[in-house]
Scaffold this active site. Structure first.
Site, mmCIF file in Angstrom:
data_model
loop_
_atom_site.group_PDB
_atom_site.id
_atom_site.type_symbol
_atom_site.label_atom_id
_atom_site.label_comp_id
_atom_site.label_asym_id
_atom_site.label_seq_id
_atom_site.Cartn_x
_atom_site.Cartn_y
_atom_site.Cartn_z
ATOM 1 C CG ASP A 185 0.781 3.536 2.675
ATOM 2 O OD1 ASP A 185 0.166 4.561 2.343
ATOM 3 O OD2 ASP A 185 1.184 3.336 3.836
ATOM 4 C CG HIS A 257 -2.103 5.620 4.520
ATOM 5 N ND1 HIS A 257 -1.151 6.468 4.002
ATOM 6 C CD2 HIS A 257 -2.228 5.964 5.828
ATOM 7 C CE1 HIS A 257 -0.716 7.289 4.961
ATOM 8 N NE2 HIS A 257 -1.363 7.007 6.076
ATOM 9 C CD GLU A 320 -0.511 9.367 8.976
ATOM 10 O OE1 GLU A 320 0.248 10.223 9.445
ATOM 11 O OE2 GLU A 320 -0.159 8.544 8.105
HETATM 12 C C1 ACM Z 1 1.702 5.735 11.172
HETATM 13 O O1 ACM Z 1 2.884 6.002 11.435
HETATM 14 N N1 ACM Z 1 1.011 6.489 10.337
HETATM 15 C C2 ACM Z 1 1.040 4.612 11.775
#
Ligand code: ACM
Length: 749
Positions: A185, A257, A320
């Site tokens: 991440d 991410h 995201e």
């Molecule tokens: C997430 O909670 N962004 C998958």
């Protein structure tokens, strides 16, 4: 006489179900007379495939009860005092049959099923008069779903191999079978990749970590933080899990991410960097650039990943991903033109399809968060539905496999108690009851579409979870409820029975050294609207009926002082009620602070109902006398995802008023924005309203309690209109989505 008999049966059955409990509840379980004496003369006879299960049971007995039982792999004919455990290939892998008599224990089933039988057996062990016994029983059992998952984020905070093993072992004890390991991440890359050593040398470390929620202005702790797993350690974990019939699904996040990876190798971004590993939570603009060299880089990484993890699915994240860096990149814009991609969502879809081809060549399937639906789903991809159920529904209808993990029920980083003593959490309110009520197959799916739902999982994101103890606290006992959701057929589920079994199960969790949340033992408080001089009532309830509640209204400790609770308390002034269940194990003093105004307990109507995910979704939450606190804890905030708040309060009679106050939350990283403006109207008849005051966003830039003063006047009806911020701007977390409006307690004075 018959009354007496019924009473006896009742007492007996209560005793019985309390002492005999398995979580998750088996499909068929019938208790019999007698018990098996589990002592050091007992032998376990196993075949080759059940050797590990036999050893597991023997080790457990040694560790918890302090004596040894032997293993034999020769003669499989029945003999008194033996536990016989054997795979029968005619059964499905996870099915088992378990028969306990006073003479012997017989287990047969599929390979995983035999292991699950041992888990049931462990939960049935009892210590009676110094003897270790198992009550006679017959069980036939198999799971409802094939994907029974639990996730762990080791990027935001790092967790040792020893803890990861304990986490997996506890999963196995609850018959969960899929460990989703979130390995990369923005804030850390945690898996050694031999070909790209800087991923862990650079990407595994951040210079500091944000303190609590100090985003603006940023406040860091000034302490370097990091860690990663070697490939040797990862192989060890995968093997440890395999023996426990747990599949480890690794997650390698892309295209978003990815900041930690880009800090190490900025050449795979669009802008070229340089970058630093993330020190705060949220999303970051720079993501992987969809260039050929990036796909080669990711292919190399996935080659090593698939070498380490034999799982059918490889999770590639996909959530995201801000599109800003692609919008700004001449390369991306040219690529979109060349490939005929109409927007950046289709570019993300192109990205995911490329990765799917790489995985398919290795014989693996791709799974990703539901954003991978946007711009078109890759042909063989499976979807993990986290932004509610819609993504899962859409994917299943299109014939794609789905794992359900909606934030509303499956995010174990949410609060589980309304107690003010809870450790800081990201937000939300997901108590045990809510997890237990979860139904993974959405009603919107037909029977044939439902087959695409492989199961569900809970996610443990660790932004605010720094220690193993805290991770266990967030996971348990909610994992116990999730396990029953995923294993047990809905018609066999019963909250009351589950709570009874859970009460005993806590003793097992104690034995297993699990730091579970004690919220279960808390008194549940409910606030109700009253009448006349009693605007509100506070009702206090226990889950178990044995307790004795005592309360005080003067701030004194109800442990010693206090009045015994017998009926709902009238709340007619601002007051703090402290209460305790003096009989409950682990009991703590709870408290409820009331701030009353002319609006407290009064009828309130809303044009748009609040979202049911927050604050119970009840308009009454705006006038219940309780102020939500700053950090989202306690589930007191009400939320609107898109709509405005348009509330009318009936004060019951014309009253002299000069002020309206309301709570507003600003947490832009969680998509929660302050409103554009607030307008207050008054009316005497509830028909004709006139504006009395208006405040725009410049006047309440921090949120919190916002006061709107106006010239003293008389009115029976007060209408409060709060204008939603609207669409989240580009470059912000959640860009392009509707924003949330979070409001609490409207006071009128
Ligand atoms: C997430 O909670 N962004 C998958």
């Amino acid at each position: 006489m018959w009354r007496f008999t019924i009473l006896l049966i009742f007492l007996f059955s209560v005793q019985f179900s309390r002492s005999q409990s398995i979580i998750p509840m088996p499909e068929i379980i019938t208790f019999k007379e007698g018990f098996f004496d589990c002592n050091e003369n007992v032998m376990i006879r196993h075949d080759r495939q059940t050797e590990f299960s036999a050893q597991y049971f023997s080790d457990y007995i040694q560790e918890v009860y302090g004596f040894k039982i032997g293993l034999e792999d020769k003669d499989l004919s029945p003999r008194a005092g033996t536990i016989k455990i054997k795979v029968d290939p005619s059964y499905s892998n996870e099915y088992y049959k378990l028969k306990v008599t006073s003479a012997e224990i017989l287990i047969e089933g599929g390979a995983a099923g035999c292991f699950y039988a041992v888990q049931s057996l462990i939960q049935l062990l009892e210590l009676k008069n110094g003897k270790c016994i198992i009550r006679a029983v017959e069980i036939e059992d198999k799971p409802r779903f094939g994907w029974r998952g639990l996730h762990l984020d080791v990027c935001r905070h790092f967790f040792s191999i020893d803890f990861v093993k304990k986490y997996i072992d506890l999963m196995a004890r609850h018959k969960l079978n899929t460990f989703h390991w979130h390995l990369t991440d923005d804030q850390g890359w945690r898996i050694e990749i031999k070909k790209y050593p800087k991923l862990t040398e650079v990407g595994g470390w951040r210079k500091e970590t944000i303190v609590d929620k100090n985003f603006e202005p940023f406040k860091g702790d000034g302490t370097p933080y990091g860690g990663f797993y070697t490939q040797q350690q990862i192989r060890e974990v995968v093997e440890y899990a395999r023996k426990r019939h747990v599949t480890v699904v690794p997650e390698i996040e892309m295209p978003g991410h990815a900041l930690a990876a880009l800090a190490a190798y900025p050449e795979y971004s669009c802008s070229g960097g340089p970058f630093e590993v993330g020190t705060k939570w949220g999303v970051f603009e720079d993501v992987f650039c969809p260039a050929e060299k990036t796909f080669k880089f990711l292919e190399d990484i996935l080659t090593e990943v698939t070498d380490l993890f034999p799982s059918e699915y490889i999770h590639i994240g996909g959530d995201e991903c801000p599109k800003e860096s692609w919008r700004k990149s001449a390369f991306c814009q040219a690529l979109m033109k060349e490939k005929g991609l109409k927007d950046e969502h289709e570019l993300q879809s192109y990205f995911v399809r490329r990765i799917e081809i790489i995985l398919a060549a290795k014989g693996r399937k791709l799974i990703g968060w539901d954003e991978i639906l946007e711009g078109g789903l890759a042909p063989g991809a499976a979807v993990m539905s986290w932004r509610g159920e819609d993504g899962g529904i859409q994917a299943a209808k299109a014939g794609h496999r789905v794992v359900m993990t909606p934030g509303s029920h499956c995010y174990f980083d949410h609060y589980q108690s309304k107690s003010t003593g809870e450790p800081l959490a990201i937000g939300g309110f997901t108590p045990l009851e809510k997890v237990y009520q979860y139904e993974p197959v959405p009603k919107a799916l037909s029977a044939s579409e439902s087959k695409f739902v492989m199961g569900a999982q809970a996610n443990l994101w660790t932004e605010y979870i720094k220690t193993p103890q805290h991770a266990e606290y967030m996971a348990y006992p909610r994992v116990c409820a999730l396990a029953e959701v995923l294993w047990t057929m809905p018609e066999k589920k019963s909250p009351g029975d589950f709570y009874t079994r859970l009460t005993r199960h806590f003793l097992l969790l104690d034995k297993w050294n699990v730091n579970y949340s004690r919220a279960f033992f808390e008194i549940k408080s409910e606030i109700k609207s009253g009448t006349g001089n009693a605007p509100l009532y506070l009702e206090l309830k226990q889950r178990s009926s044995e307790g004795q509640i005592f309360y005080t209204t003067d701030g004194a400790d109800p442990r010693e002082k206090g009045v015994k609770y017998t009926e709902p308390l009238i709340i007619d002034k601002s007051v703090e009620i402290k209460f305790i269940d003096r009989n409950a194990k682990n009991s703590i003093v709870q408290s409820q602070q009331f701030e009353l105004s002319k609006a407290s307990g009064k009828p309130i109507t809303l044009t748009h109902p609040p979202d049911e995910r927050y604050g119970g979704g009840e308009a009454f939450g705006l006038v219940n006398g309780i102020l939500a606190d700053e950090n989202l804890s306690g589930g007191r905030w009400l939320g609107w995802w898109g709509p405005d708040l348009d509330a009318t309060i009936d004060l019951g009679s014309s009253q002299s008023i000069a002020q309206v106050e309301l709570g507003l939350l600003r947490m832009e990283n969680s998509w929660i924005y302050l409103p554009q403006f607030i307008e207050v109207f008054i009316s005497e008849d509830g028909q004709k309203f006139e504006t009395i005051a208006k405040k725009s966003s410049q006047e309440y830039s921090a949120g919190g309690r916002v006061r709107i003063d106006f010239k003293r006047c008389n009115a029976r009806y007060v209408k409060v209109f709060v204008k939603n911020f609207g669409t989240i701007p580009n470059g912000k977390e959640g860009e392009g989505n509707k924003s949330w409006l979070f409001v609490d307690e409207i006071s009128v004075r």
